[in-house]
Design an enzyme around this catalytic site. Structure first.
Site, PDB file in Angstrom:
ATOM      1  N   ILE A 316       0.836  -1.198   0.000  1.00 42.67           N
ATOM      2  CA  ILE A 316       0.000   0.000   0.000  1.00 42.67           C
ATOM      3  C   ILE A 316       0.875   1.254   0.000  1.00 42.67           C
ATOM      4  CG2 ILE A 316      -1.686   1.326   1.319  1.00 42.67           C
ATOM      5  CD1 ILE A 316      -2.926  -1.041   0.003  1.00 42.67           C
ATOM      6  N   ALA A 397       0.909   3.914   6.778  1.00 45.47           N
ATOM      7  CA  ALA A 397       0.641   2.579   6.220  1.00 45.47           C
ATOM      8  C   ALA A 397       1.499   1.501   6.864  1.00 45.47           C
ATOM      9  CB  ALA A 397       0.871   2.589   4.703  1.00 45.47           C
ATOM     10  N   LYS A 443     -10.297  -6.283   9.616  1.00 42.66           N
ATOM     11  CA  LYS A 443     -10.040  -7.204  10.735  1.00 42.66           C
ATOM     12  C   LYS A 443     -10.116  -6.497  12.082  1.00 42.66           C
ATOM     13  CE  LYS A 443      -7.328 -10.345   7.898  1.00 42.66           C
ATOM     14  NZ  LYS A 443      -7.762  -9.711   6.636  1.00 42.66           N
ATOM     15  N   ASN A 480      -8.925  -6.958   2.302  1.00 43.16           N
ATOM     16  CA  ASN A 480      -7.695  -7.457   1.683  1.00 43.16           C
ATOM     17  C   ASN A 480      -7.429  -6.759   0.355  1.00 43.16           C
ATOM     18  OD1 ASN A 480      -8.726  -9.357   3.596  1.00 43.16           O
ATOM     19  ND2 ASN A 480      -7.231 -10.826   2.864  1.00 43.16           N
ATOM     20  N   VAL A 488      -2.894 -13.887   0.179  1.00 47.00           N
ATOM     21  CA  VAL A 488      -3.138 -15.243  -0.286  1.00 47.00           C
ATOM     22  C   VAL A 488      -2.712 -15.454  -1.747  1.00 47.00           C
ATOM     23  CG1 VAL A 488      -5.519 -14.781  -0.991  1.00 47.00           C
ATOM     24  CG2 VAL A 488      -4.873 -17.069  -0.282  1.00 47.00           C
TER      25      VAL A 488
END
Length: 671
Positions: A316, A397, A443, A480, A488
Site C-alpha cells: 500500500i 501505512a 479485521k 484485503n 493469499v
C-alpha cells in the site's frame, strides 16, 4: 520472379524511408517551387485553360514574386519550418489553413495597394488571383506535408520484411484504438492488428484506422478461425471482471493465447502502449466497475506539500508513493525500517520523475524524494524525521498485518501497531501536522485476533487525537488487497509454481478484496473529504470465496484443478474468521459525497474514557512479554473482541478495566 519482386519492394521501401528523412530545409525548397507554380496554375484556371497567356506573362512574374515573398514571410514568422511533419495530425492541418488564410488576406491587401499605386504593374491580372493562388498553395502544401503520414502508413502496412503475429483486439474503444495505433507505428514490435471485436452494435462493420470491427464477443471463435489469429488482446481497462472472465473462457476453449491491458487504475495518467500488454491476472477477473474519483481535488490537496509515508516500501505504501507523485507534492519522505524495500521505491520514483521530464509533462516540476530508515516504535528516531522534514500530511501505512504470525508474536503486534501509531500521533501533534490518514483493516471490526485488535486500538488513538486537537485526522478501513505482501494470491502462485497442492484453510472462507491501485485511490479520496475524528470505510463490494480464487489462479496458470494441481483444505488458523465483517455494533454509518466511501459518523464517541491508561498498560504488558495480560487488556478496551486463547487467563475475565490496569502496574513494578 519472386526474387526480382522482392528486390523491387526493398528498393521502394528504402526510397520511401528516405522521403521520411526529408528535413525542413528540403521542404522549403519544395515550397518555393510550389509557390512559383501556383500563380501560373491559377491564371490557367481563371482563363478556362485559354492559351492566350502571352499578354499576362510579364506581369505574372512580378505577381508570382510578390505572392512568394508574402507566403514565405508569413510561414517563417509563425514557425512553420520548425514543425516536425512525420506525425502531422488534424492540428497541423488546421495550422496550415490558418497560415494560408493570413497569407491570402495579406496578398489581397498587397494587390489592392499595387492596383492603386502602380496599376500598370499588374492591371491585366484578374483580381481573384491572390485568392485562388492561396487555395491552391494550401492544397499542395498540405498534400506535401501529409504525404509523410501516408508513406509511413504504407510502410507500416507492408510488413514484408518483419513477420508479425496476427492479433485480434477485443474492445474498439480509446484503449483499443491507441493500442492499434502503437502497433501500426512500430511494426518491429511484431504485432499486426487484423480486426476488432466490440459489443457496441453501432461499431459493427465499421473500420477504425483501417481495421474492421467484425462482431461482438460471441463471434470470437469464428473470427479466430476465419482470420487465422495468433493472439488475442483484451483492450478494455474499465470493464468489470465478469466480462473479462467470460472472454477469457471463450478464448481458452479455442487454445489461443490471450493477454490484456492493465485495469484503468494501473494505467491512470499513462498512455496505452504495446508494452503495457501483460498476461491475464487474478486482479483482472475480480475487477469491478471503475470508481470515479475527484482527481482534481486530490491533486489540489497534495500539490506543493511535504508528504510523509510510513511503510513506504510496502504494498500500500509504495502505491501511495506512485499516485502521490503524480499530484506534484513538494517533497515525499519515504519512511520504513526495511532498507531494501525503501531503496526500491525510491529508485522507481526517481525513474518516473525522469520519464515525466523527458516527456515534457513535468513543466519544471521536480519533487524531492527523501528516504528515512527508521522504526516508528522509537520516538527519538521519529523526532529526528519531523525536525528535518516538517511534514504537512502523513499517510500511516506501516503495520504488522499477518494474522497467524501476530498470534504467535502478540507483543510485536502491540508495539508496532499501537506504540508506533501513538508515537507518530504524538509527533504529528507536536509539530502541527495538518492532515493524518491511517490505513486500517476490516479485521479491526469485531476482531478475533491480536492483529485486528491492535489495529482497532490504533484507530481509537487516531480518533482521540483528532477529537482533542480538532485536526482532520482520519482512519480509512478496508479489506484485503490483491497481490499485497503476505496475502493469499502470492502464496497460491508459489504453490502452483512448485506443482501444488494449493492449500485453503476452509471451503467456505470468504474475504473482501480490492486491487492495490483502487484502494489507494480511495484512500486519497478519503483524505480530501476532511472529516476529522471519523472512520471512513471503503465499499468492498461482494466477498469472494478463497477456494474460488484458488481455482481461478490454477486455471490462469494453464492447469486443471484436481488433475494437475490439487486443492487441500487445512483448517482455520489461529485467530482466523470464516467471514470478515465490515460493521461494528454501535457504529452509525452514512454515505459521503463519494459513492464508494461510507462514514462512521459516531466513531469518536465510542472511545473508552480510560484509553490512555489502558494503552500504557498494554505497552507495559507487551514490553514484559506478558501475553495473558495483554489479551485481557485487549478484551477490556476493544468492543467485540473475542479470542479463543482467553481460556488460559480465565481468572482475569471478571475484572474491570481499572482492575486489569492496576494488575499490570503491580506486575510491572514486581518485575
Amino acid at each position: 520472379m519472386k526474387l526480382i519482386l522482392r528486390i523491387f519492394q526493398k528498393f521502394i521501401h528504402n526510397l520511401l524511408k528516405k522521403l521520411l528523412e526529408l528535413k525542413n530545409t528540403h521542404l522549403l525548397v519544395f515550397d518555393i517551387i510550389i509557390f512559383s507554380i501556383t500563380p501560373l496554375l491559377t491564371l490557367i484556371i481563371r482563363l478556362d485553360g485559354s492559351l492566350a497567356l502571352q499578354a499576362h506573362i510579364s506581369q505574372l512574374g512580378i505577381a508570382t514574386l510578390l505572392l512568394l515573398v508574402v507566403k514565405l514571410i508569413v510561414f517563417w514568422s509563425f514557425g512553420f519550418y520548425r514543425r516536425y511533419w512525420r506525425y502531422a495530425s488534424v492540428e497541423e492541418l488546421t495550422y496550415i489553413a490558418m497560415l494560408m488564410v493570413a497569407a491570402i488576406v495579406i496578398q489581397n491587401m498587397a494587390f489592392n495597394v499595387l492596383y492603386h499605386i502602380l496599376p500598370f504593374v499588374i492591371d491585366t491580372l484578374p483580381r481573384s488571383l491572390p485568392l485562388i493562388d492561396g487555395l491552391l498553395s494550401c492544397i499542395f502544401i498540405g498534400m506535401l506535408r501529409f504525404s509523410f503520414r501516408v508513406v509511413e502508413r504504407f510502410i507500416q502496412r507492408q510488413g514484408v520484411f518483419n513477420p508479425r503475429e496476427r492479433v485480434l483486439i477485443i474492445g474498439a474503444g480509446s484503449a483499443g484504438v491507441s493500442l492499434v495505433q502503437d502497433m501500426q507505428s512500430n511494426p518491429k514490435l511484431g504485432f499486426h492488428a487484423v480486426a476488432f471485436i466490440d459489443d457496441d452494435p453501432r461499431k459493427l462493420n465499421v473500420q477504425i484506422r483501417g481495421i474492421p470491427v467484425v462482431g461482438d464477443r460471441y463471434q470470437i471463435p469464428d473470427t479466430l478461425k476465419s482470420l487465422q489469429i495468433h493472439k488475442v488482446i483484451i483492450a478494455m481497462p474499465t470493464v468489470a471482471g465478469h466480462v473479462i472472465r467470460e472472454i477469457v473462457d471463450i478464448c481458452k476453449a479455442t487454445g489461443i493465447q490471450t493477454s490484456t491491458l492493465p485495469g484503468i487504475y494501473e494505467i491512470l495518467n499513462d498512455r496505452v502502449r504495446v508494452d503495457s500488454i501483460r498476461d491475464i491476472r487474478i486482479e483482472d477477473l475480480l475487477r469491478r466497475e471503475p470508481i470515479q474519483t475527484d482527481i482534481e481535488q486530490v491533486h489540489k490537496f497534495i500539490k506543493g506539500k511535504t508528504v510523509l509515508i510510513t511503510g513506504a516500501g510496502g504494498s500500500i505504501g509504495s502505491e501511495l508513493c506512485r499516485q502521490i507523485l503524480k499530484c506534484h507534492p513538494a517533497e515525499i519522505i519515504l519512511m520504513g525500517h526495511g532498507e531494501n524495500s525503501v531503496f526500491n521505491i525510491q529508485q522507481e520514483l526517481e525513474q518516473l520523475i525522469q520519464i515525466l521530464k523527458n516527456a515534457r509533462k513535468a513543466q519544471r516540476y521536480s519533487p524531492r524524494i527523501c528516504t528515512f530508515i527508521g522504526d516508528i516504535r522509537y520516538s527519538d528516531r521519529l523526532k529526528q524525521a519531523f525536525e528535518q522534514f516538517q511534514p504537512n500530511v502523513i499517510f500511516h501505512a506501516a503495520a504488522h498485518k499477518h494474522v497467524p504470525l501476530m498470534e504467535l508474536n502478540s507483543p510485536e503486534a502491540i508495539t508496532n501497531n499501537v506504540l508506533g501509531t501513538k508515537n507518530l500521533l504524538d509527533m504529528a501533534l507536536q509539530y502541527n501536522v495538518q492532515n493524518f490518514v491511517m490505513i486500517s483493516t476490516d479485521k479491526a471490526v469485531n476482531p478475533t485476533n491480536v492483529m485486528g485488535a491492535s489495529k482497532r486500538v490504533a484507530e481509537m488513538l487516531v480518533l482521540q487525537a483528532a477529537k482533542q486537537s480538532g485536526k482532520p485526522y482520519v482512519v480509512v478501513r478496508f479489506g484485503n488487497v490483491l497481490g499485497s505482501r503476505g496475502s493469499v494470491v502470492p502464496t497460491f502462485k508459489k504453490q502452483i509454481a512448485s506443482g501444488g497442492p494449493v492449500t485453503v484453510t476452509h471451503p467456505d472462507i470468504c474475504r473482501y478484496f480490492m486491487t492495490i491501485p483502487e484502494a489507494v485511490q480511495l484512500v486519497l479520496q478519503a483524505a480530501v473529504l476532511n472529516r476529522g475524528g471519523q472512520v471512513l470505510m471503503l465499499n468492498m463490494g461482494e466477498p469472494v470465496k478463497i477456494v474460488d480464487l484458488a481455482k481461478e489462479l490454477i486455471r490462469l496458470s494453464g492447469y486443471e484443478i484436481n488433475k494437475d494441481i490439487d486443492i487441500v483444505f487445512t483448517g482455520l488458523r489461529p485467530g482466523e474468521k470464516l467471514f470478515e465483517e465490515l460493521f461494528i455494533e454501535g457504529e452509525h454509518y452514512e454515505n459521503t459525497e463519494h459513492e464508494k466511501l461510507f462514514l462512521v459518523k459516531n466513531a469518536s464517541q465510542i472511545i473508552p474514557n480510560n484509553l490512555h491508561n489502558t494503552v500504557e498498560a498494554l505497552l507495559r504488558a507487551a514490553s514484559k512479554n506478558d501475553t495473558d495480560l495483554l489479551m485481557l487488556l485487549l478484551l477490556q478496551v476493544v468492543p467485540g473482541y473475542k479470542h479463543k486463547s482467553l481460556e488460559s487467563p480465565i481468572k482475569y475475565t471478571n475484572m474491570s478495566t481499572a482492575q486489569v490496569t492496576m494488575m499490570s502496574n503491580v506486575k510491572t513494578k514486581g518485575a
